[in-house]
Design an enzyme around this catalytic site. Structure first.
Site, PDB file in Angstrom:
ATOM      1  N   GLY A  66      17.582  50.052  68.509  1.00 43.40           N
ATOM      2  CA  GLY A  66      18.452  50.705  69.597  1.00 43.40           C
ATOM      3  C   GLY A  66      17.687  50.436  71.182  1.00 43.40           C
TER       4      GLY A  66
ATOM      5  N   GLY B  80      19.341  50.606  75.690  1.00 50.84           N
ATOM      6  CA  GLY B  80      20.500  51.575  75.757  1.00 50.84           C
ATOM      7  C   GLY B  80      20.285  51.083  77.216  1.00 50.84           C
ATOM      8  N   ALA B  81      20.868  51.699  78.376  1.00 48.55           N
ATOM      9  CA  ALA B  81      21.162  51.182  79.692  1.00 48.55           C
ATOM     10  C   ALA B  81      19.560  51.572  80.530  1.00 48.55           C
ATOM     11  CB  ALA B  81      22.033  51.822  80.290  1.00 48.55           C
ATOM     12  N   TYR B  82      18.859  52.484  80.139  1.00 53.80           N
ATOM     13  CA  TYR B  82      17.725  52.800  80.594  1.00 53.80           C
ATOM     14  C   TYR B  82      16.559  52.371  79.882  1.00 53.80           C
ATOM     15  CZ  TYR B  82      19.898  55.970  84.048  1.00 53.80           C
ATOM     16  OH  TYR B  82      21.092  56.451  85.060  1.00 53.80           O
ATOM     17  N   GLY B  83      16.268  52.460  78.578  1.00 57.31           N
ATOM     18  CA  GLY B  83      15.377  52.043  78.246  1.00 57.31           C
ATOM     19  C   GLY B  83      15.550  50.972  76.411  1.00 57.31           C
ATOM     20  N   LYS B  84      14.792  51.699  75.494  1.00 60.11           N
ATOM     21  CA  LYS B  84      14.871  50.953  74.109  1.00 60.11           C
ATOM     22  C   LYS B  84      15.093  52.409  73.056  1.00 60.11           C
ATOM     23  CE  LYS B  84      13.520  46.505  74.663  1.00 60.11           C
ATOM     24  NZ  LYS B  84      13.058  44.943  74.990  1.00 60.11           N
TER      25      LYS B  84
ATOM     26  N   ASP C 227      30.890  61.782  74.258  1.00 62.74           N
ATOM     27  CA  ASP C 227      30.809  60.375  73.605  1.00 62.74           C
ATOM     28  C   ASP C 227      30.202  60.725  72.198  1.00 62.74           C
ATOM     29  OD1 ASP C 227      30.860  57.675  74.034  1.00 62.74           O
ATOM     30  OD2 ASP C 227      28.746  57.188  74.562  1.00 62.74           O
TER      31      ASP C 227
END
Length: 317
Positions: free
Chosen positions: A24, A26-30, A150
């Site tokens: 996966g 995301g905005a800040y990392g994996k 969310d």
């Protein structure tokens, strides 16, 4: 690749994880699938967040919130909430990395749905089992004054044995009924009307999302597929009917207009779901938040009677 961790309770012990594959981003990392290099060598999910080279900037509030909430909830070890196993921060080549280690779950609900043959469907029994577990998790969160904000199939994990676990608490907040939460939450297709209208809200937004997920389990596709906030509202009102003007939020950023949709809802949203299923779906998708069914109310609904699932009652800290 291996990740190292010094255990604060036992400094002499060095823990490592061998990263196997990326699963996966995301905005800040994996997020990676990894294996513990000690003990049972169980599989874990490692969420690595690169926070940059400037320590003065600190850890983003989003990440602090996620860790704090999971730490607050882990005492109860609820079977329908993903378990945070460890957290640690290290400097790697001058950059600060925050690492969260979770129990590893095989797949998310979105992946499960995508594998179901459209000519067969999930079957009512399976849909009910999944919803019961999801609602147990939401009931636990809401009892502890946590709104997820969310809820969507990608944030609901399903193990190979069929166990459901709510995950990804990056947008979750602890709420009270006197606090207005910010509107920039929830993937568009699962957003409650009050969020789309820029109004205040509480845990009822999660129940709207749960209704959308119930419909998606039956349809094998999202129920409301808008591509802008205005179109999403139109899509919702075409299905559930235009609400009464007196039910329109007074703090809405968008004024009431009779052009939003038909005055009266049509027939059942999902005719093939049956009377009880449509009744529960309608109560989840009530426009007025105070009229929307709660997680505990949904669990007691006749549609979900006598269905196996997580039996754990919600607990307060």
């Amino acid at each position: 690749m291996a990740l190292n961790m010094d255990d604060s309770c036992a400094p002499a012990i060095q823990r490592t994880y061998t990263v196997l594959q990326e699963i996966g981003k995301g905005a800040y990392g994996k997020v990676y699938k990894a294996r513990e290099d000690w003990g049972e060598q169980r599989m874990v999910a490692v969420k690595r967040l690169n926070l940059g080279a400037d320590p003065a900037e600190g850890i983003p509030a989003l990440m602090i919130r996620e860790v704090g909430l999971l730490r607050r909830l882990e005492h109860f070890d609820h079977p329908n909430i993903v378990k945070l196993l460890e957290t640690f921060a290290v400097y790697i080549r001058g950059n600060l990395d925050l690492t969260l280690v979770f129990e590893y779950i095989d797949q998310d609900l979105s992946a499960c749905i995508s594998k179901v043959p459209t000519n067969q469907g999930l079957g009512l029994g399976k849909i009910k089992e999944l919803m019961v577990q999801l609602l147990h998790g939401l009931d636990f969160l809401h009892t502890n004054n946590v709104v997820h904000r969310d809820m969507k199939p990608e944030n609901i994990l399903v193990s190979s044995s069929g166990q459901v676990k709510i995950a990804d608490f990056g947008l979750a907040r602890i709420y009270t009924y006197t606090v207005a939460l910010t509107p920039e939450v929830v993937t568009l297709w699962y957003r409650a009307p009050e969020v789309l209208l820029g109004s205040v809200y509480t845990s009822t937004v999660d129940m709207w999302s749960a209704g959308c997920i119930l419909a998606e389990l039956f349809l094998l596709k999202p129920l409301f597929q808008g591509y802008s906030e205005a179109q999403q509202l139109h899509t919702i009102f075409e299905a559930i009917g235009l609400p009464r003007v007196e039910d329109w939020p007074r703090d809405s950023a968008i004024p009431y207009s009779p052009t939003w949709g038909p005055e009266l809802p049509g027939a059942w949203l999902l005719p093939d779901l049956g009377q009880e299923g449509n009744d529960l779906l309608t109560k989840c998708l009530a426009f007025k938040p105070t009229s929307r069914i709660s997680a505990s109310g949904a669990l007691a609904h006749p549609f979900l009677n006598n269905i196996p699932g997580s039996p754990a009652p919600a607990q307060e800290p």
